[in-house]
Design a protein around this motif. Structure first.
Motif, PDB file in Angstrom:
ATOM      1  N   GLY A 126       0.818  -1.205   0.000  1.00  0.00           N
ATOM      2  CA  GLY A 126       0.000   0.000   0.000  1.00  0.00           C
ATOM      3  C   GLY A 126       0.849   1.250   0.000  1.00  0.00           C
ATOM      4  N   ILE A 127       0.552   2.172   0.916  1.00  0.00           N
ATOM      5  CA  ILE A 127       1.286   3.437   0.961  1.00  0.00           C
ATOM      6  C   ILE A 127       2.767   3.222   1.265  1.00  0.00           C
ATOM      7  CG2 ILE A 127       0.862   3.871   3.427  1.00  0.00           C
ATOM      8  CD1 ILE A 127       0.496   6.846   2.670  1.00  0.00           C
ATOM      9  N   ASN A 128       3.097   2.130   1.942  1.00  0.00           N
ATOM     10  CA  ASN A 128       4.493   1.850   2.255  1.00  0.00           C
ATOM     11  C   ASN A 128       5.309   1.459   1.020  1.00  0.00           C
ATOM     12  OD1 ASN A 128       4.534   2.375   5.033  1.00  0.00           O
ATOM     13  ND2 ASN A 128       3.571   0.398   5.468  1.00  0.00           N
ATOM     14  N   ALA A 129       4.631   1.123  -0.072  1.00  0.00           N
ATOM     15  CA  ALA A 129       5.354   0.838  -1.313  1.00  0.00           C
ATOM     16  C   ALA A 129       6.148   2.059  -1.753  1.00  0.00           C
ATOM     17  CB  ALA A 129       4.380   0.406  -2.415  1.00  0.00           C
ATOM     18  N   GLY A 130       5.601   3.247  -1.521  1.00  0.00           N
ATOM     19  CA  GLY A 130       6.310   4.473  -1.866  1.00  0.00           C
ATOM     20  C   GLY A 130       7.555   4.662  -1.021  1.00  0.00           C
ATOM     21  N   ARG A 131       7.467   4.283   0.238  1.00  0.00           N
ATOM     22  CA  ARG A 131       8.638   4.407   1.117  1.00  0.00           C
ATOM     23  C   ARG A 131       9.730   3.426   0.691  1.00  0.00           C
ATOM     24  NH1 ARG A 131       4.294   4.621   5.113  1.00  0.00           N
ATOM     25  NH2 ARG A 131       4.043   6.794   5.795  1.00  0.00           N
ATOM     26  N   LEU A 132       9.321   2.217   0.342  1.00  0.00           N
ATOM     27  CA  LEU A 132      10.300   1.245  -0.143  1.00  0.00           C
ATOM     28  C   LEU A 132      10.948   1.745  -1.431  1.00  0.00           C
ATOM     29  CD1 LEU A 132      10.136  -2.564  -0.274  1.00  0.00           C
ATOM     30  CD2 LEU A 132      10.371  -1.369  -2.431  1.00  0.00           C
ATOM     31  N   MET A 133      10.126   2.283  -2.345  1.00  0.00           N
ATOM     32  CA  MET A 133      10.654   2.792  -3.603  1.00  0.00           C
ATOM     33  C   MET A 133      11.686   3.881  -3.363  1.00  0.00           C
ATOM     34  SD  MET A 133       8.684   4.663  -6.771  1.00  0.00           S
ATOM     35  CE  MET A 133       7.248   3.606  -6.604  1.00  0.00           C
ATOM     36  N   ALA A 134      11.409   4.762  -2.411  1.00  0.00           N
ATOM     37  CA  ALA A 134      12.327   5.866  -2.118  1.00  0.00           C
ATOM     38  C   ALA A 134      13.669   5.335  -1.640  1.00  0.00           C
ATOM     39  CB  ALA A 134      11.719   6.798  -1.074  1.00  0.00           C
ATOM     40  N   GLN A 135      13.654   4.296  -0.820  1.00  0.00           N
ATOM     41  CA  GLN A 135      14.907   3.746  -0.323  1.00  0.00           C
ATOM     42  C   GLN A 135      15.716   3.081  -1.431  1.00  0.00           C
ATOM     43  OE1 GLN A 135      15.152   1.700   3.393  1.00  0.00           O
ATOM     44  NE2 GLN A 135      13.308   2.639   4.218  1.00  0.00           N
ATOM     45  N   TYR A 136      15.040   2.358  -2.312  1.00  0.00           N
ATOM     46  CA  TYR A 136      15.777   1.683  -3.383  1.00  0.00           C
ATOM     47  C   TYR A 136      16.162   2.647  -4.506  1.00  0.00           C
ATOM     48  CZ  TYR A 136      15.519  -2.921  -1.364  1.00  0.00           C
ATOM     49  OH  TYR A 136      15.720  -3.998  -0.531  1.00  0.00           O
ATOM     50  N   THR A 137      15.410   3.728  -4.670  1.00  0.00           N
ATOM     51  CA  THR A 137      15.825   4.758  -5.615  1.00  0.00           C
ATOM     52  C   THR A 137      17.167   5.337  -5.193  1.00  0.00           C
ATOM     53  OG1 THR A 137      13.526   5.313  -6.139  1.00  0.00           O
ATOM     54  CG2 THR A 137      15.189   6.954  -6.693  1.00  0.00           C
ATOM     55  N   SER A 138      17.391   5.430  -3.887  1.00  0.00           N
ATOM     56  CA  SER A 138      18.665   5.959  -3.401  1.00  0.00           C
ATOM     57  C   SER A 138      19.824   5.049  -3.778  1.00  0.00           C
ATOM     58  CB  SER A 138      18.612   6.148  -1.877  1.00  0.00           C
ATOM     59  OG  SER A 138      18.569   4.899  -1.207  1.00  0.00           O
ATOM     60  N   VAL A 139      19.587   3.743  -3.892  1.00  0.00           N
ATOM     61  CA  VAL A 139      20.631   2.814  -4.346  1.00  0.00           C
ATOM     62  C   VAL A 139      20.988   3.103  -5.802  1.00  0.00           C
ATOM     63  CG1 VAL A 139      21.194   0.388  -4.808  1.00  0.00           C
ATOM     64  CG2 VAL A 139      19.973   1.009  -2.713  1.00  0.00           C
ATOM     65  N   LEU A 140      19.963   3.280  -6.625  1.00  0.00           N
ATOM     66  CA  LEU A 140      20.195   3.520  -8.050  1.00  0.00           C
ATOM     67  C   LEU A 140      20.797   4.899  -8.289  1.00  0.00           C
ATOM     68  CD1 LEU A 140      19.861   2.227 -10.833  1.00  0.00           C
ATOM     69  CD2 LEU A 140      17.541   3.122 -10.911  1.00  0.00           C
ATOM     70  N   ASN A 141      20.586   5.828  -7.383  1.00  0.00           N
ATOM     71  CA  ASN A 141      21.060   7.201  -7.568  1.00  0.00           C
ATOM     72  C   ASN A 141      22.413   7.485  -6.922  1.00  0.00           C
ATOM     73  OD1 ASN A 141      18.913   8.069  -9.113  1.00  0.00           O
ATOM     74  ND2 ASN A 141      17.731   8.833  -7.378  1.00  0.00           N
ATOM     75  N   VAL A 142      23.116   6.457  -6.460  1.00  0.00           N
ATOM     76  CA  VAL A 142      24.424   6.714  -5.846  1.00  0.00           C
ATOM     77  C   VAL A 142      25.361   7.381  -6.856  1.00  0.00           C
ATOM     78  CG1 VAL A 142      24.283   4.843  -4.166  1.00  0.00           C
ATOM     79  CG2 VAL A 142      25.257   4.402  -6.428  1.00  0.00           C
ATOM     80  N   GLU A 143      26.311   8.142  -6.329  1.00  0.00           N
ATOM     81  CA  GLU A 143      27.220   8.894  -7.193  1.00  0.00           C
ATOM     82  C   GLU A 143      28.038   7.979  -8.092  1.00  0.00           C
ATOM     83  OE1 GLU A 143      27.510  12.092  -7.659  1.00  0.00           O
ATOM     84  OE2 GLU A 143      25.956  12.617  -6.211  1.00  0.00           O
ATOM     85  N   GLU A 144      28.506   6.866  -7.540  1.00  0.00           N
ATOM     86  CA  GLU A 144      29.371   5.975  -8.307  1.00  0.00           C
ATOM     87  C   GLU A 144      28.683   4.632  -8.509  1.00  0.00           C
ATOM     88  OE1 GLU A 144      33.247   5.779  -6.601  1.00  0.00           O
ATOM     89  OE2 GLU A 144      33.741   7.832  -7.177  1.00  0.00           O
ATOM     90  N   LEU A 145      27.912   4.545  -9.583  1.00  0.00           N
ATOM     91  CA  LEU A 145      27.230   3.308  -9.959  1.00  0.00           C
ATOM     92  C   LEU A 145      28.041   2.653 -11.074  1.00  0.00           C
ATOM     93  CD1 LEU A 145      24.463   1.736  -9.468  1.00  0.00           C
ATOM     94  CD2 LEU A 145      23.773   2.739 -11.636  1.00  0.00           C
ATOM     95  N   TYR A 146      28.387   1.387 -10.897  1.00  0.00           N
ATOM     96  CA  TYR A 146      29.237   0.703 -11.862  1.00  0.00           C
ATOM     97  C   TYR A 146      28.446  -0.346 -12.627  1.00  0.00           C
ATOM     98  CZ  TYR A 146      33.237   3.018  -9.813  1.00  0.00           C
ATOM     99  OH  TYR A 146      34.118   3.973  -9.393  1.00  0.00           O
ATOM    100  N   SER A 147      28.594  -0.313 -13.939  1.00  0.00           N
ATOM    101  CA  SER A 147      27.876  -1.236 -14.814  1.00  0.00           C
ATOM    102  C   SER A 147      28.404  -1.073 -16.236  1.00  0.00           C
ATOM    103  CB  SER A 147      26.367  -0.932 -14.786  1.00  0.00           C
ATOM    104  OG  SER A 147      25.683  -1.668 -15.766  1.00  0.00           O
ATOM    105  N   ASN A 148      28.143  -2.046 -17.084  1.00  0.00           N
ATOM    106  CA  ASN A 148      28.317  -1.853 -18.517  1.00  0.00           C
ATOM    107  C   ASN A 148      27.142  -1.013 -19.021  1.00  0.00           C
ATOM    108  OD1 ASN A 148      30.627  -3.887 -18.998  1.00  0.00           O
ATOM    109  ND2 ASN A 148      29.097  -5.106 -17.930  1.00  0.00           N
ATOM    110  N   VAL A 149      27.308  -0.382 -20.166  1.00  0.00           N
ATOM    111  CA  VAL A 149      26.245   0.479 -20.707  1.00  0.00           C
ATOM    112  C   VAL A 149      25.799  -0.073 -22.060  1.00  0.00           C
ATOM    113  CG1 VAL A 149      25.623   2.791 -21.462  1.00  0.00           C
ATOM    114  CG2 VAL A 149      27.169   2.490 -19.512  1.00  0.00           C
ATOM    115  N   LEU A 150      24.523  -0.414 -22.141  1.00  0.00           N
ATOM    116  CA  LEU A 150      23.957  -0.984 -23.363  1.00  0.00           C
ATOM    117  C   LEU A 150      23.515   0.132 -24.303  1.00  0.00           C
ATOM    118  CD1 LEU A 150      23.139  -3.899 -24.423  1.00  0.00           C
ATOM    119  CD2 LEU A 150      20.817  -3.244 -23.796  1.00  0.00           C
TER     120      LEU A 150
END
Length: 260
Positions: A126-150
């Protein structure tokens, strides 16, 4: 790790290379306490391996453990790729929580502290889905994200199983997302997937409806096409069939006015 009852279990140990005490495994009284407690003196191990190295000190001396750690770091760097120049995200359509946690751990990113409280899908929060999304968005938004680029010019020969690839915002085709009791059967039939053709080969992303963030997003996934960006883990590469099978960690829409 967290089960369906919200109970947590720690599967990894921060093991000391030089023991924290003079008389522990690989103890060295010449090493000060500050150095013993430093990150340079730690190696992340499962509990079985932790017991093994502490009980077999001749085989696993300081030099052997440092070598194992460097070999692991090299493997992680090879799989993760290089630093990604990417947009920021504020909204995620899809979060594969177990894979996202594994990726965050591999990159030494702080794990979100969120209790699912027995929910079997993100949408049940429910409403807590937004809170979970916010926390995991912070993982994706870290300054140094490492990956190959497609990109549209990426060849299937450049992709290996176990790689991580970042996909910039692009139009994916969707096929009957959601509502399957047996997902492996659906995936074998080419359903509950999103895909994108890149020249001579096709990128196929397997979608588990549990990790779709909102009911609105679930509807969007069933309209036949959806514009998305995200981070993928490569499960299989099948050059003879001209396809790559991937498991998305994150899918979403990047911020329109913020990039880096």
């Amino acid at each position: 790790m967290q089960n369906e009852f919200g109970e947590k279990a720690r599967l990894g140990d921060d093991a000391h290379i030089i023991a924290s005490s003079d008389y522990g495994p690989r103890g060295n009284e010449e090493i000060g306490q500050q150095q013993r407690r430093s990150a340079d003196n730690l190696i992340l191990l499962c509990k079985t391996c932790h017991s093994e190295i502490d009980q077999q000190q001749k085989k696993f001396d300081e030099e052997a453990l440092l070598r194992l750690r460097e070999e692991h770091y090299s493997w992680v760097e090879e799989r993760l790729g290089s630093k990604v120049t990417k947009p920021r995200f504020h909204y995620l359509s899809y979060i594969n929580i177990p894979r996202a946690d594994m990726y965050a751990s591999a990159q030494s990113i702080a794990l979100p502290n969120f209790n699912l409280n027995g929910a079997e899908t993100i949408r049940q929060l429910g409403i807590n889905a937004g809170r979970l999304m916010a926390q995991y968005t912070s993982v994706l938004n870290v300054e140094e994200l490492y990956s190959n680029v497609l990109t549209d010019g990426t060849s299937i020969s450049e992709i290996s199983e176990g790689d991580y690839w970042f996909v910039s915002e692009a139009l994916f085709r969707t096929k009957r997302i959601g509502g399957y009791e047996n997902l492996p059967d659906a995936w074998r039939d080419g359903e509950s997937v999103i895909y994108r053709d890149l020249g001579s080969w096709r990128l196929i992303c397997l979608i588990d409806p549990r990790w779709i963030t909102t009911t609105t997003t679930l509807v969007e996934f069933q309209r036949g096409s959806y514009k998305l960006a995200g981070l993928l883990h490569i499960s299989r590469v099948e050059p003879e069939k001209g396809r790559v099978i991937a498991s998305p960690l994150f899918l979403g829409s990047p911020d329109n006015d913020a990039s880096r």
